[in-house]
Scaffold this motif. Structure first.
Motif: not given
Lengths: 269, 198
Positions: B28, B175, B185, B187
């Motif tokens: 993400l 998301e 995840q 980031r």
């Protein structure tokens, strides 16, 4: 060759008479306000000086028949051809490759085919006699250079458009050879089209310059066309070898040993 | 198991992480943060540094095409190199078998690529990757441009692959998809990557 004694020598007053046509062009330019009269006169003057110098150089070379000087002339011709290839690229390779790739392909294909012709078909004595080597190389270089320029330009100008396709193929595990194949094929084909067209049109649409020149100097037309056909074959061979070499080397340069597309090796256009 | 150690390239700070068999990792971060750079570096599509290995075998131990057949990257905007869809598949029947799972009609295999919508093309490109059965999938925006139904279909198919032991690393702006499909995840922010445990 069976040259008969029908060769008509030109003298300078006759040339001056023909130059009147240029004055006519300049007059038309003034009358029609084309603003081209200066360009016409400068271009014509340049041509006269350049050809005059070439004539002097050739005359000297032919009188001396020196292998060293002939090699020097050959080198200069190849370096100019390489520069011309570079000049015709919209997007160039970074660094030394911009000049080196085209020049080395011209050098390889041009000398290979010229040596082949000198060793087998023409066989002058000595084999490096500039009266044969230089005009042959000149005709082969001119066409090989055009083919290489077109082929490389196709490769480098279209690679950006083909980037997603090439990268997707590479990502799927294709080798660089197979990912570049469609583009390489297009580039080689574009480079070869001019010589195919020249051969198809020869004698119908255009009378090739060399054959025309021989006929004007009194050579039997059947002898002149034999020479012309030989030259066409040599040109086609040189163009083929040169284009394939240059485009494949270019494709290799635009990829690396880990089969990545390396657009960073092209300069920004 | 995919092991990534000190992986770096211009625009990406060195990072380490592992991706287990049957694990899905969501990447993400804002646009331009380096998500695509990360996926491309793992696939070895751009010059990069660091050690990446699959089941103990390093990338360098094999030719790059062999590595990419096992660790396959799918770009957000896949490319096409022929007119017809079928020309992109080494064995079109394998792709045709997958089409219904992606809510694509089987006859689409014979259509010209230029006539298809972005979403259709995207799913066809995914099918093209899946028929090669890579062990690690590196998907860039796998559901962008898809309607809800197609998104669900893609998700279900990916879950099935993960269930069978394949690993998935996918970059997304979504998301919710990241939470639904991703076990963990990554980031990404201005080239810095942070592993977020659940």
């Amino acid at each position: 060759m069976t040259a008969t004694s029908t060769y008509i020598t030109l003298d300078y007053t006759e040339l001056a008479l023909a130059a009147l046509l240029l004055v006519l062009n300049a007059g038309l330019s003034i009358w029609l306000r084309l603003a081209m009269e200066r360009q016409f006169l400068i271009a014509a003057a340049r041509m006269c000086v350049q050809l005059g110098l070439v004539g002097l150089v050739l005359k000297t070379l032919f009188e001396l028949v020196s292998p060293g000087l002939t090699a020097l002339a050959v080198l200069v011709m190849i370096l100019f051809a390489g520069r011309e290839v570079m000049g015709r690229q919209e997007r160039r390779f970074r660094g030394w490759w911009a000049y080196g790739l085209g020049t080395s392909s011209v050098l390889f294909a041009g000398t290979l085919v010229t040596l082949f012709a000198l060793a087998t078909q023409i066989q002058p004595d000595p084999w490096y006699h500039p009266r044969y080597a230089i005009p042959l190389l000149g005709m082969i270089l001119g066409n090989t250079m055009t083919g290489i320029a077109v082929g490389l330009n196709t490769l480098t100008s279209q690679i950006k458009r083909e980037r997603p396709a090439i990268e997707t193929m590479l990502a799927l595990g294709e080798t660089r050879g197979s990912a570049f194949r469609p583009l390489v094929r297009t580039a080689v084909r574009n480079g070869l089209i001019p010589i195919v067209n020249a051969m198809s049109a020869a004698g119908v649409v255009s009378l090739p310059g060399m054959m025309t020149g021989q006929i004007l100097s009194g050579v039997d037309p059947m002898e002149a066309i034999k020479y012309q056909i030989l030259i066409m074959f040599l040109i086609a061979g040189g163009t083929g070898i040169g284009v394939v070499t240059a485009v494949h080397a270019g494709a290799r340069r635009l990829s690396d040993a880990r089969h990545r597309l390396r657009l960073d090796r092209l300069a920004d256009s | 198991m995919l092991n990534v150690r000190a992986l770096t390239r211009p625009g990406l700070e060195p990072l380490d992480f592992d991706l287990a068999d049957g694990e899905a990792l969501a990447v993400l971060g804002p646009s331009g943060s380096g998500k695509t750079l990360l996926l491309r570096a793992i696939a070895d599509l751009d010059p990069n540094e660091g050690q990446v290995s699959l089941d103990g075998a390093s990338r360098e131990s094999m030719p790059a095409p062999a590595w990419r057949r096992q660790v396959t990257y799918l770009p957000a905007e896949p490319g096409w190199w022929s007119d017809r869809v079928a020309d992109h598949f080494p064995q079109p029947e394998l792709g045709r078998a997958l089409f219904p799972r992606l809510m694509l009609p089987a006859p689409m295999m014979e259509r010209p690529v230029a006539e298809l919508s972005t979403g259709e093309r995207h799913r066809i490109a995914l099918a093209r990757v899946l028929v090669q059965a890579p062990k690690v999938l590196l998907l860039d925006e796998p559901t962008s441009g898809l309607d809800q139904g197609s998104t669900r279909a893609v998700e279900a198919l990916l879950r099935e692959r993960i269930g069978a032991g394949d690993s998935l690393l996918f970059a997304t702006h979504d998301e919710e998809l990241a939470t639904r499909l991703g076990d963990r995840q990554l980031r990404v922010r201005k080239g810095r990557v942070e592993v977020v445990e659940p």
